[in-house]
Design a protein around this motif. Sequence first.
Motif, PDB file in Angstrom:
ATOM      1  N   ARG A  68       0.858  -1.177   0.000  1.00 46.05           N
ATOM      2  CA  ARG A  68       0.000   0.000   0.000  1.00 46.05           C
ATOM      3  C   ARG A  68       0.895   1.228   0.000  1.00 46.05           C
ATOM      4  N   PHE A  69       0.689   2.098  -0.984  1.00 46.62           N
ATOM      5  CA  PHE A  69       1.495   3.302  -1.116  1.00 46.62           C
ATOM      6  C   PHE A  69       0.577   4.518  -1.058  1.00 46.62           C
ATOM      7  N   ARG A  70       0.658   5.282   0.021  1.00 46.50           N
ATOM      8  CA  ARG A  70      -0.155   6.492   0.179  1.00 46.50           C
ATOM      9  C   ARG A  70       0.592   7.641  -0.483  1.00 46.50           C
ATOM     10  N   GLY A  90       5.893   9.272  -1.754  1.00 45.06           N
ATOM     11  CA  GLY A  90       7.282   9.476  -1.338  1.00 45.06           C
ATOM     12  C   GLY A  90       8.125   9.633  -2.583  1.00 45.06           C
ATOM     13  N   PRO A  91       9.232   8.911  -2.666  1.00 44.87           N
ATOM     14  CA  PRO A  91      10.077   9.024  -3.857  1.00 44.87           C
ATOM     15  C   PRO A  91       9.615   8.136  -5.009  1.00 44.87           C
ATOM     16  N   TYR A  92       8.481   7.478  -4.847  1.00 43.70           N
ATOM     17  CA  TYR A  92       8.040   6.506  -5.841  1.00 43.70           C
ATOM     18  C   TYR A  92       6.918   7.046  -6.711  1.00 43.70           C
ATOM     19  N   ARG A  93       6.915   6.629  -7.956  1.00 46.61           N
ATOM     20  CA  ARG A  93       5.877   6.972  -8.927  1.00 46.61           C
ATOM     21  C   ARG A  93       5.088   5.697  -9.207  1.00 46.61           C
ATOM     22  N   VAL A  94       3.795   5.737  -8.950  1.00 50.00           N
ATOM     23  CA  VAL A  94       2.926   4.597  -9.196  1.00 50.00           C
ATOM     24  C   VAL A  94       1.908   5.025 -10.246  1.00 50.00           C
ATOM     25  N   VAL A  95       1.788   4.234 -11.315  1.00 51.66           N
ATOM     26  CA  VAL A  95       0.850   4.543 -12.385  1.00 51.66           C
ATOM     27  C   VAL A  95      -0.180   3.423 -12.472  1.00 51.66           C
ATOM     28  N   ALA A 116      -2.392   3.643  -3.418  1.00 54.21           N
ATOM     29  CA  ALA A 116      -2.231   2.627  -4.452  1.00 54.21           C
ATOM     30  C   ALA A 116      -2.071   1.293  -3.738  1.00 54.21           C
ATOM     31  N   VAL A 117      -2.975   0.374  -3.983  1.00 54.18           N
ATOM     32  CA  VAL A 117      -2.932  -0.956  -3.378  1.00 54.18           C
ATOM     33  C   VAL A 117      -2.506  -1.917  -4.473  1.00 54.18           C
ATOM     34  N   ILE A 118      -1.401  -2.604  -4.251  1.00 54.63           N
ATOM     35  CA  ILE A 118      -0.808  -3.433  -5.298  1.00 54.63           C
ATOM     36  C   ILE A 118      -0.681  -4.867  -4.813  1.00 54.63           C
ATOM     37  N   LYS A 119      -1.178  -5.783  -5.615  1.00 53.63           N
ATOM     38  CA  LYS A 119      -0.992  -7.207  -5.353  1.00 53.63           C
ATOM     39  C   LYS A 119      -0.365  -7.795  -6.607  1.00 53.63           C
ATOM     40  N   SER A 120       0.782  -8.374  -6.441  1.00 54.22           N
ATOM     41  CA  SER A 120       1.515  -8.863  -7.603  1.00 54.22           C
ATOM     42  C   SER A 120       2.038 -10.271  -7.336  1.00 54.22           C
TER      43      SER A 120
END
Length: 136
Positions: A68-70, A90-95, A116-120
Motif C-alpha cells: 500500500r502506497f499512500r 514518497g520518492p516513488y511513482r505509481v501509475v 495505491a494498493v498493489i498485489k503482484s
Amino acid sequence: MTTFRISEAAALLGVSSDTVRRWVDIGRLPAHRDEHGHRTVAGADLAAFARAQIEAENGSGHSSARNRFRGIVTEVIKDAVMAQVEIAAGPYRVVSLMSRQAADELGLEVGVVAIAVIKSTNVVVEIADHTHMVSS
C-alpha cells in the motif's frame, strides 16, 4: 551489523532528516553515536520501526494485498473509456490504468490523496550496489 546515518534512514522512510532526529530525541527510534559522534540507527531497529509505521498506517483493513502506497495524485489522463492515474508516493511513482468510470467515481484528480494498493505475483528484488536480482 548494518547501520544507517540519520540522512540515510530519512531517505528510506521517506521523511526529512529533522523528522528522524525528532523521533530519536523522543525515544521513538533508537539510535547510537558512532566513533565520529554521528547518530546512527541499527538496520534491525530501522526495519522494526518501518514495519510498525506501515502497520499503523494500514490499520486493520481486510485485504490480501500488502503493498500500500499512500501519496498524492499528480496526473490524470482520461479518454472516453480509460484513465491513467499517476501517484507520487514518497520518492516513488505509481501509475494505474483503470476505467474512466472508476476514476470518476473515486473523484481522482490532481492534488487528491490516494492509496495505491498493489498485489503482484511477480516481484523483482534488487540489492543496492549489486548486479544480481532475485525474483519471487
